[in-house]
Design a protein around this motif. Sequence first.
Motif, PDB file in Angstrom:
ATOM      1  N   VAL A  89       0.842  -1.091   0.068  1.00 28.15           N
ATOM      2  CA  VAL A  89       0.041  -0.011  -0.050  1.00 28.15           C
ATOM      3  C   VAL A  89       1.033   1.290  -0.094  1.00 28.15           C
ATOM      4  O   VAL A  89       1.494   1.400   1.164  1.00 28.15           O
ATOM      5  N   ILE A  90       0.909   1.939  -1.141  1.00 28.75           N
ATOM      6  CA  ILE A  90       1.918   3.047  -1.301  1.00 28.75           C
ATOM      7  C   ILE A  90       1.016   4.437  -1.777  1.00 28.75           C
ATOM      8  O   ILE A  90       0.554   4.501  -2.482  1.00 28.75           O
ATOM      9  N   VAL A  91       1.449   5.287  -0.650  1.00 34.92           N
ATOM     10  CA  VAL A  91       0.553   6.376  -0.607  1.00 34.92           C
ATOM     11  C   VAL A  91       1.844   7.471  -0.962  1.00 34.92           C
ATOM     12  O   VAL A  91       2.934   7.668  -0.171  1.00 34.92           O
ATOM     13  N   LYS A  92       1.764   8.273  -2.163  1.00 37.51           N
ATOM     14  CA  LYS A  92       2.721   9.240  -2.643  1.00 37.51           C
ATOM     15  C   LYS A  92       2.052  10.586  -2.669  1.00 37.51           C
ATOM     16  O   LYS A  92       0.672  10.687  -3.089  1.00 37.51           O
ATOM     17  N   SER A  93       2.888  11.647  -2.560  1.00 35.60           N
ATOM     18  CA  SER A  93       2.297  13.142  -2.982  1.00 35.60           C
ATOM     19  C   SER A  93       3.124  13.553  -4.044  1.00 35.60           C
ATOM     20  O   SER A  93       4.523  13.335  -4.275  1.00 35.60           O
ATOM     21  N   SER A  94       2.674  14.243  -4.777  1.00 35.20           N
ATOM     22  CA  SER A  94       3.466  14.992  -6.015  1.00 35.20           C
ATOM     23  C   SER A  94       4.392  15.868  -5.610  1.00 35.20           C
ATOM     24  O   SER A  94       5.058  16.470  -6.343  1.00 35.20           O
ATOM     25  N   ALA A  95       4.075  16.429  -4.332  1.00 37.36           N
ATOM     26  CA  ALA A  95       5.156  17.301  -3.799  1.00 37.36           C
ATOM     27  C   ALA A  95       6.275  16.616  -3.081  1.00 37.36           C
ATOM     28  O   ALA A  95       7.323  17.519  -2.500  1.00 37.36           O
ATOM     29  N   ILE A 130      -2.825   6.876  -3.954  1.00 36.52           N
ATOM     30  CA  ILE A 130      -2.609   5.812  -3.223  1.00 36.52           C
ATOM     31  C   ILE A 130      -2.779   4.554  -4.291  1.00 36.52           C
ATOM     32  O   ILE A 130      -3.616   4.285  -5.008  1.00 36.52           O
ATOM     33  N   THR A 131      -1.705   3.550  -4.090  1.00 41.76           N
ATOM     34  CA  THR A 131      -1.484   2.422  -5.194  1.00 41.76           C
ATOM     35  C   THR A 131      -1.562   1.248  -4.135  1.00 41.76           C
ATOM     36  O   THR A 131      -0.950   1.357  -3.111  1.00 41.76           O
ATOM     37  N   GLY A 160      -2.721  -6.787 -11.419  1.00 39.47           N
ATOM     38  CA  GLY A 160      -2.799  -5.419 -11.854  1.00 39.47           C
ATOM     39  C   GLY A 160      -3.125  -4.417 -10.563  1.00 39.47           C
ATOM     40  O   GLY A 160      -3.813  -4.911  -9.467  1.00 39.47           O
ATOM     41  N   ASP A 161      -2.463  -3.432 -10.463  1.00 40.93           N
ATOM     42  CA  ASP A 161      -2.364  -2.322  -9.440  1.00 40.93           C
ATOM     43  C   ASP A 161      -4.012  -1.492  -9.292  1.00 40.93           C
ATOM     44  O   ASP A 161      -4.241  -1.078 -10.429  1.00 40.93           O
ATOM     45  N   PHE A 162      -4.436  -1.230  -8.355  1.00 42.92           N
ATOM     46  CA  PHE A 162      -5.420  -0.248  -8.181  1.00 42.92           C
ATOM     47  C   PHE A 162      -4.650   1.153  -7.710  1.00 42.92           C
ATOM     48  O   PHE A 162      -3.795   1.194  -6.787  1.00 42.92           O
ATOM     49  N   VAL A 163      -4.981   2.003  -8.616  1.00 42.61           N
ATOM     50  CA  VAL A 163      -4.324   3.420  -8.268  1.00 42.61           C
ATOM     51  C   VAL A 163      -5.629   4.221  -8.254  1.00 42.61           C
ATOM     52  O   VAL A 163      -6.484   4.402  -9.115  1.00 42.61           O
ATOM     53  N   TYR A 164      -5.655   5.084  -7.082  1.00 42.47           N
ATOM     54  CA  TYR A 164      -6.473   6.252  -6.869  1.00 42.47           C
ATOM     55  C   TYR A 164      -5.990   7.558  -6.360  1.00 42.47           C
ATOM     56  O   TYR A 164      -4.990   7.392  -5.715  1.00 42.47           O
TER      57      TYR A 164
END
Length: 170
Positions: A89-95, A130-131, A160-164
């Motif tokens: 479970v990977i959460v990333k920010s564009s910043a 969130i991936t 397959g990865d879930f991306v939101y």
Amino acid sequence: MHRTRSWSKLLLGAFAGIALLYIIKKYMHDRSLPVALKSLPVPFKHGPTPPRVKAIYPDRQTFAYRCDSPIWIEFDMPMNNATITKDTVIVKSSASAEPVDGLLDVGSRMLMFRPYNEYPMDESGAEITITLLGSETGSGFIMDERGIALDGNKNGKPGGDFVYTYRVVR
């Protein structure tokens, strides 16, 4: 009189049956009939249905003005909790180049991610993604209690990865 009606009904039924057989045989052997009408496709399900993401909370509008909002993800069936980790479970920010650090709480059909601090943002805000890994990437993948991988891309097949993605505004 009664016997005559019985015989006439019997003959009428026999005639209808013979006519029906004639029609069926004629069309089964007739080459001009379209192939689609000669055999009807029968849909088959191949194997058990893979797990999917059922819902994600909060909605994008609610999330847009919360810099520290938790994210809840609901699955459509019980999941293997041991496969739901910070590696899958990977959460990333564009910043920021680094994943967002936070608390990952897992239940049978739900997971919750709450950041330890506010999500990293630049002057206009940020996109928070969130991936959930449903494909083998070296760090594992999310699967249900039966051992079937998450259908993240919703194609009906495991993997397959879930991306939101959310947008947070300042």
